[in-house]
Write a protein that holds these residues in place. Structure first.
Motif, PDB file in Angstrom:
ATOM      1  N   ALA A  69      -8.448  -8.950   1.435  1.00 22.91           N
ATOM      2  CA  ALA A  69      -7.370  -9.075   0.222  1.00 22.91           C
ATOM      3  C   ALA A  69      -6.653 -10.118   0.761  1.00 22.91           C
ATOM      4  CB  ALA A  69      -6.712  -7.981   0.356  1.00 22.91           C
ATOM      5  N   SER A  70      -6.230 -10.592   2.078  1.00 22.43           N
ATOM      6  CA  SER A  70      -5.613 -11.676   2.402  1.00 22.43           C
ATOM      7  C   SER A  70      -6.257 -12.997   2.074  1.00 22.43           C
ATOM      8  CB  SER A  70      -5.156 -11.960   3.633  1.00 22.43           C
ATOM      9  OG  SER A  70      -4.462 -10.730   4.091  1.00 22.43           O
ATOM     10  N   GLN A  71      -7.569 -13.002   1.948  1.00 22.61           N
ATOM     11  CA  GLN A  71      -8.188 -14.535   1.830  1.00 22.61           C
ATOM     12  C   GLN A  71      -8.049 -14.393  -0.076  1.00 22.61           C
ATOM     13  OE1 GLN A  71     -12.239 -13.666   3.324  1.00 22.61           O
ATOM     14  NE2 GLN A  71     -11.426 -13.823   5.444  1.00 22.61           N
TER      15      GLN A  71
ATOM     16  N   TRP B 112      -3.449 -14.449  -5.742  1.00 24.17           N
ATOM     17  CA  TRP B 112      -3.235 -13.093  -6.172  1.00 24.17           C
ATOM     18  C   TRP B 112      -2.051 -12.423  -5.410  1.00 24.17           C
ATOM     19  CZ3 TRP B 112      -9.039 -11.204  -6.557  1.00 24.17           C
ATOM     20  CH2 TRP B 112      -9.461 -11.778  -7.347  1.00 24.17           C
ATOM     21  N   THR B 113      -1.644 -11.241  -5.663  1.00 25.62           N
ATOM     22  CA  THR B 113      -0.449 -10.471  -4.955  1.00 25.62           C
ATOM     23  C   THR B 113      -1.404  -9.704  -3.844  1.00 25.62           C
ATOM     24  OG1 THR B 113       1.091 -10.844  -6.677  1.00 25.62           O
ATOM     25  CG2 THR B 113       1.562  -9.053  -4.938  1.00 25.62           C
ATOM     26  N   TYR B 114      -1.066  -9.615  -2.584  1.00 26.91           N
ATOM     27  CA  TYR B 114      -1.399  -9.111  -1.630  1.00 26.91           C
ATOM     28  C   TYR B 114      -0.797  -7.673  -1.512  1.00 26.91           C
ATOM     29  CZ  TYR B 114      -2.455  -7.076   3.063  1.00 26.91           C
ATOM     30  OH  TYR B 114      -2.978  -6.432   4.260  1.00 26.91           O
ATOM     31  N   VAL B 115      -1.264  -6.220  -1.595  1.00 24.80           N
ATOM     32  CA  VAL B 115      -0.972  -5.122  -1.726  1.00 24.80           C
ATOM     33  C   VAL B 115      -1.240  -4.168  -0.479  1.00 24.80           C
ATOM     34  CG1 VAL B 115      -0.351  -2.734  -3.111  1.00 24.80           C
ATOM     35  CG2 VAL B 115      -0.797  -5.051  -4.115  1.00 24.80           C
ATOM     36  N   GLU B 116      -0.392  -3.472   0.147  1.00 26.30           N
ATOM     37  CA  GLU B 116      -0.824  -2.488   1.205  1.00 26.30           C
ATOM     38  C   GLU B 116      -0.289  -1.135   1.046  1.00 26.30           C
ATOM     39  OE1 GLU B 116      -0.583  -3.039   5.964  1.00 26.30           O
ATOM     40  OE2 GLU B 116      -1.180  -4.869   5.045  1.00 26.30           O
ATOM     41  N   GLY B 117      -1.326  -0.522   1.079  1.00 26.07           N
ATOM     42  CA  GLY B 117      -0.851   1.130   0.962  1.00 26.07           C
ATOM     43  C   GLY B 117      -1.941   1.953   1.141  1.00 26.07           C
ATOM     44  N   TYR B 118      -2.113   2.964   0.147  1.00 25.85           N
ATOM     45  CA  TYR B 118      -3.127   3.879   0.097  1.00 25.85           C
ATOM     46  C   TYR B 118      -4.070   3.962  -0.850  1.00 25.85           C
ATOM     47  CZ  TYR B 118      -0.762   6.188   4.042  1.00 25.85           C
ATOM     48  OH  TYR B 118       0.153   6.115   5.292  1.00 25.85           O
TER      49      TYR B 118
END
Length: 185
Positions: A73-75, A82-88
């Motif tokens: 996702a970071s790459q 794009w916008t990186y998102v961290e969650g579930y």
């Protein structure tokens, strides 16, 4: 557990949101720190600042890479803007733990999950991050995961600094139309 629906996804959209909310409440009980911390768990942080997104088909060049969500996702965030998102993410086929920590991206078309094959995930709730905050935290932690332990570098652990002090206002990126706060799921 949840009964299967005719569309094969396992649940309709309201049921997905309820299931994500149920999992967040369970995970919020796994606490760190003490009462002085802004957030006692990553789940609590996501509950307060996260947004719900429905899955979108992967229509981009490049194979999806399961098991490497934080780095992949970071790459894509770097390469495609794009916008990186961290969650579930909610993946009914992964029972008994069908909701787990995950990273993906948001585009103008919605969720772009460079890791989970289409049809695997049925819902997402996470915090869209600004590039500057993501890059800063990844450099400080020496890992691609911003908030959680990254399997690639488990020694980085969870981001206790953010849980202790709170999420800076400049950390959350604009999320566009559609998503709702996890609290309103």
């Amino acid at each position: 557990m949840t009964k299967a629906f005719a569309d094969g996804t396992g649940m309709d959209s309201p049921a997905r949101a309820r299931e994500l909310r149920r999992w967040l409440a369970l995970y919020a009980k796994l606490q760190v720190g003490d009462a002085s911390w802004a957030y006692r768990s990553f789940a609590q942080l996501v509950s307060d600042h996260g947004f719900y997104q429905q899955p979108s088909p992967w229509v981009h060049d490049g194979l999806q890479r399961p098991g490497q969500c934080f780095s992949t996702a970071s790459q894509w965030a770097e390469r495609a803007g794009w916008t990186y998102v961290e969650g579930y993410v909610l993946v009914p086929s992964a029972a008994p733990f069908s909701c787990f920590e995950h990273a993906w991206c948001l585009t103008d078309q919605g969720v772009a999950d460079p890791c989970l094959p289409d049809g695997t995930a049925v819902g997402y709730v996470g915090i869209p991050l600004t590039d500057s905050f993501r890059r800063q935290q990844q450099a400080l932690r020496a890992t691609h995961a911003v908030f959680v332990a990254d399997p690639v570098n488990p020694l980085a652990g969870i981001n206790e600094d953010v849980l202790r002090a709170g999420l800076p206002s400049q950390a959350v990126a604009g999320h566009g139309p559609g998503p709702r706060s996890a609290a309103s799921l």
